[in-house]
Design an enzyme around this catalytic site. Structure first.
Site, short mmCIF file in Angstrom:
data_model
loop_
_atom_site.label_atom_id
_atom_site.label_comp_id
_atom_site.label_asym_id
_atom_site.label_seq_id
_atom_site.Cartn_x
_atom_site.Cartn_y
_atom_site.Cartn_z
CG HIS A 156 23.10 82.42 71.85
ND1 HIS A 156 23.87 82.56 70.71
CD2 HIS A 156 22.16 81.48 71.56
CE1 HIS A 156 23.43 81.73 69.79
NE2 HIS A 156 22.39 81.08 70.27
CG ASP A 176 16.85 80.19 65.19
OD1 ASP A 176 18.08 80.31 65.00
OD2 ASP A 176 16.05 79.84 64.30
CB THR A 234 19.21 89.69 66.33
OG1 THR A 234 18.03 88.95 65.96
CG2 THR A 234 18.79 90.91 67.12
#
EC number: 2.7.7.108
Length: 341
Positions: free
Chosen positions: A247, A251, A256
């Site tokens: 992560h 955001d 992605t």
């Protein structure tokens, strides 16, 4: 419990027991034994969960020795079937008219599903208007418009730049994809790693100070000898999972990761796949299972998405040509596109 009524009640009792105590080793093992004859894959997952709670639990060890080879053979068969579908697809030219039309349609479908998974309320028709006509849709926020434009730009970048690039997949490539995904929503955060701690449900991603190290290790893995021995679908699915696990961005991580997954699939000659909105629950549940130590359900989920995409391509190739402006086109069920030839 042999009759259907008793089995149904027993199933509910097992589910209830595990909802109250998810790490109840004996219940996990007994539930696996209960399911094994009708669903050996689910049983194997339960034995694996039992062993993750107690690696020395003898009965679960013995049960896994029995189910693991069966499940491994099943997974091999699934990948072999996907390869067979791919081989069948490549009998058709990439310039086949219905395949080219399907390619265009899936472009919109992919954008629709990937932004809808994140809560965007744009319809498929509204997305077509934004992309083709460059017009704003009344009643929708600027952020929703910019999310759509961002995915369109990222897809364009992948097709026109990344797919023709020779060499390894790099952290820079991932940042470049993210820069386009989020560039119209958050120009300052786009393409930049987060500098704060984030929480994703029960999952706590790495501390921001460690993100660079994790991403360097991820880049090494993406280009390692290990991935050469993986089936491309397995490789793409694990890459997706590892990115959302880290992560690295504030955001846009899911969007992605799905684009990175498709980039890997396309580099290996597969068409890109969509995680459809109707499959949202299974998508997140299998990611949670991966966080808990078993990535196989997520790999199987992505394999099903890939198989469905290939099936749709083959369906399109076998149809008479329909122009995308023809009302009958949208009744035909097209939902995929081929990468640029």
């Amino acid at each position: 419990v042999t009759n259907k009524g008793n089995r149904k009640l027993a199933y509910k009792l097992f589910k209830h027991a595990l909802a109250l105590s998810p790490r109840f080793t004996e219940a996990l093992n007994k539930f696996g034994e209960f399911l094994e004859h009708e669903n050996v894959i689910q049983a194997d997952l339960l034995y694996q969960r039992a062993l993750s709670c107690d690696p020395g639990y003898t009965t679960a060890v013995m049960n896994r020795r029995r189910t693991a080879p069966v499940v491994a053979e099943h997974d091999k068969t699934v990948f072999a079937e996907i390869d067979k579908q791919k081989k069948e697809l490549y009998k058709y030219s990439a310039h086949h008219p219905t395949l080219r039309s399907a390619m265009k349609e899936f472009y919109y479908q992919h954008i629709y599903h990937t932004v809808a998974l994140e809560g965007n309320t744009m319809s498929l028709d509204e997305i077509r208007k934004i992309i083709d006509l460059k017009i704003a849709v009344s009643g929708k926020s600027i952020v929703e418009h910019n999310e759509v434009v961002g995915i369109a730009e990222a897809l364009k970048y992948m097709n026109n730049t990344l797919l023709v690039k020779v060499g390894n997949i790099t952290v820079h490539d991932i940042k470049s994809i993210h820069k386009r995904v989020l560039g119209f929503v958050d120009p300052f955060g786009a393409g930049e790693f987060r500098n704060n701690q984030v929480f994703v449900g029960r999952h706590i991603p790495p501390h921001p100070d460690d993100v660079d190290i994790f991403m360097e290790q991820f880049e090494e893995w993406l280009n390692s000898e290990e991935v050469v021995h993986l089936h491309p679908v397995e490789y793409a699915a694990i890459a997706h999972y590892r990115l959302v696990y880290i992560h690295p961005f504030v955001d846009g991580n899911g969007r992605t990761a799905r684009l990175l997954m498709n980039f890997i699939l396309m580099k290996n000659g597969f068409p890109p796949v969509s995680v459809e909105v109707k499959d949202r629950w299974e998508y997140y549940e299998t990611l949670i299972a991966a966080n808990e130590g078993d990535i196989r359900p997520f790999v199987r989920f992505i394999a099903r998405c890939t198989s469905k995409t290939l099936e749709d391509y083959l369906f399109a190739a076998e149809l008479p040509y329909l122009n995308s402006n023809d009302p009958e086109y949208f009744k035909a069920g097209y939902s995929t596109f081929l990468p640029n030839p």
